[in-house]
Design an enzyme around this catalytic site. Structure first.
Site, PDB file in Angstrom:
ATOM      1  CG  PHE A 135      71.934 -41.313 141.511  1.00  0.00           C
ATOM      2  CD1 PHE A 135      72.323 -39.987 141.600  1.00  0.00           C
ATOM      3  CD2 PHE A 135      70.652 -41.670 141.917  1.00  0.00           C
ATOM      4  CE1 PHE A 135      71.434 -39.019 142.070  1.00  0.00           C
ATOM      5  CE2 PHE A 135      69.771 -40.713 142.386  1.00  0.00           C
ATOM      6  CZ  PHE A 135      70.157 -39.380 142.459  1.00  0.00           C
ATOM      7  CG  ASP A 220      70.905 -47.838 145.248  1.00  0.00           C
ATOM      8  OD1 ASP A 220      69.763 -48.192 144.867  1.00  0.00           O
ATOM      9  OD2 ASP A 220      71.224 -46.644 145.377  1.00  0.00           O
ATOM     10  CE  LYS A 249      64.663 -43.943 140.026  1.00  0.00           C
ATOM     11  NZ  LYS A 249      65.879 -43.756 140.809  1.00  0.00           N
TER      12      LYS A 249
HETATM   13  C1  LIG Z   1      66.512 -43.001 141.863  1.00  0.00           C
HETATM   14  C2  LIG Z   1      67.615 -43.628 142.615  1.00  0.00           C
HETATM   15  C3  LIG Z   1      67.876 -43.291 143.953  1.00  0.00           C
HETATM   16  C4  LIG Z   1      67.141 -42.185 144.670  1.00  0.00           C
HETATM   17  O1  LIG Z   1      65.789 -42.448 144.820  1.00  0.00           O
HETATM   18  P1  LIG Z   1      64.807 -41.237 145.258  1.00  0.00           P
HETATM   19  O2  LIG Z   1      63.477 -41.920 145.438  1.00  0.00           O
HETATM   20  O3  LIG Z   1      64.814 -40.261 144.134  1.00  0.00           O
HETATM   21  O4  LIG Z   1      65.333 -40.662 146.505  1.00  0.00           O
HETATM   22  C5  LIG Z   1      68.885 -43.971 144.607  1.00  0.00           C
HETATM   23  N1  LIG Z   1      69.593 -44.918 143.997  1.00  0.00           N
HETATM   24  C6  LIG Z   1      69.373 -45.286 142.716  1.00  0.00           C
HETATM   25  C7  LIG Z   1      70.190 -46.375 142.108  1.00  0.00           C
HETATM   26  C8  LIG Z   1      68.388 -44.639 141.977  1.00  0.00           C
HETATM   27  O5  LIG Z   1      68.202 -44.957 140.700  1.00  0.00           O
END
Ligand SMILES: *Cc1c(COP(=O)(O)O)cnc(C)c1O
Length: 400
Positions: A135, A220, A249
């Site tokens: 994600f 990420d 986050k």
């Molecule tokens: C939450 C998340 C995102 C996206 O972050 P947003 O602030 O909602 O755009 C991207 N990568 C990972 C691994 C995430 O958990």
């Protein structure tokens, strides 16, 4: 307008239905949150791995209040000290490189993908290999990067430039690489994909592969960063360094802020005019993030994450033996998933009614991401509610 019911009705009428909220929250402190009707919950979602230092940490509140009354925003046309100090802190904790600031995770990932493309441009390379069930966000490019059809469905045509490999399968990554490939992008622990930690051989293998083929390794860290896994950043659990990684986050403790951290060499591809953000790195967001980093350091929360993670996993592991429907417990540090046979949502809903907030990570995984400094008493209380919920859902009749 104060009761949950009124707020929910207003919400239904005027807010687009991209979510299906289940409770109304009005205040929070540490691991606890309250609703307008007098109910208190233990919050083991922590804003989905956002409140790593707990709700309304006094240090973060103070930093925001002070900075808000001093200079809330100034354009990136001008220097601001907080942005420089935050970049310094993040760089020293990781790659000794440079940072770019954004407002969210998706934006930080966009910046990372753009930086990789600039780096690969002269060689004609632009494609990023990402993982199935990863994600990376909800903008068009980060949707395309996300290896889940449920995230992509309905948005064709998506930007090109991504190919997908199987997580924890190095051969699959090798097979996805071609002449156009510029980078491999991976989460050290897949979050939305179901709380699945990367294997060491996989992370080390990707690093080696990238070195051999002249590719970038991108991490990420948006969910698994900021102390969550018992290290500052998830990739630090492995003997590797990526060329760049992203944060969001937990970085601002609840204040929206995202960051791209890269080696100086890679970062040099961004020159004035090549990328930008109006709000990115503004003094208020950076004050919040600086306070979060200080709080994590002063209260040794990276260590707490490791210790609390062990306690939580040990507690949850009992249910694997006890109930056929509980299949596994997995995770890293205080990023923990309970894998169930049926719908994870049933466990989440039952626990919520008892006073414990949890969320799903995919259909069959209950996600536990409490504040890193969750008190032992709160952890025990949460475990009791989980125990009662599992008994209620999976307990056999005879035992009653
Ligand atoms: C939450 C998340 C995102 C996206 O972050 P947003 O602030 O909602 O755009 C991207 N990568 C990972 C691994 C995430 O958990």
């Amino acid at each position: 307008m104060s009761k949950s019911k009124d707020i929910a009705e207003l919400f239904e009428q005027y807010v687009m239905k991209t979510y299906a909220p289940s409770a109304t929250l009005t205040s929070g402190s540490g691991c606890k949150v309250r609703d307008p009707d007098g109910m208190t919950y233990l919050d083991f979602t922590a804003g989905i791995a956002v409140q790593n230092v707990g709700h309304c940490h006094p240090k973060v509140v103070e930093a925001i209040q002070t900075q808000a009354a001093t200079l809330m925003h100034c354009s990136n046309l001008f220097y601001n000290a907080n942005q420089a100090l935050l970049a310094q802190r993040l760089s020293k904790l990781s790659l000794n490189g440079k940072c770019f600031f954004a407002n969210s995770g998706a934006e930080a990932n966009e910046a990372m993908i753009k930086l990789a493309r600039l780096w690969g441009k002269d060689a004609g390379k632009f494609e990023v290999v990402t993982m199935q069930n990863s994600f990376h966000g909800r903008t068009l490019a980060t949707c395309a990067a996300t290896g889940q059809s449920k995230i992509q469905d309905g948005y064709d045509p998506l930007p090109i430039g991504f190919s997908y490999a199987e997580f924890n399968n190095l051969d699959s990554v090798k097979a996805a690489i071609n002449d156009r490939t510029v980078a491999v992008m991976v989460e050290a622990v897949q979050g939305e994909g179901g709380i699945i930690p990367a294997e060491e051989s996989f992370m080390v293998g990707i690093r080696k592969l990238c070195d051999e083929k002249g590719l970038l390794m991108l991490c990420d860290e948006i969910q698994c960063g900021m102390g969550r896994t018992g290290k500052w950043f998830g990739w630090q659990n492995f003997p590797i360094k990526p060329d760049a990684f992203t944060l969001a986050k937990a970085l601002g403790g609840g204040f929206p802020v995202g960051a791209l951290v890269a080696t100086s060499e890679l970062a040099a591809n961004f020159t004035p005019g090549k990328h930008a953000s109006t709000f990115g790195g503004n003094p208020l967001a950076c004050a919040a993030a600086l306070a979060v980093i200080e709080a994590i350091e002063e209260e040794a929360m990276v260590k707490s994450a490791e210790e609390n993670g062990k306690l939580l996993m040990a507690g949850l592991n009992c249910y694997v033996d006890q109930y056929e429907q509980v299949q596994a417990v997995r995770g890293l540090g205080l990023m923990v998933g309970l894998v169930v046979e049926g719908q994870a949502k049933e466990v989440v809903d039952t626990c919520r009614d008892m006073g414990l907030l949890l969320c799903c990570a995919g259909e069959h995984v209950v996600r536990f991401v409490p504040p890193l400094n969750v008190k032992e008493g709160d952890l025990e209380e949460a475990m009791e509610m989980v125990s009662d919920a599992l008994e209620q859902l999976f307990g056999s009749e005879e035992e009653e």
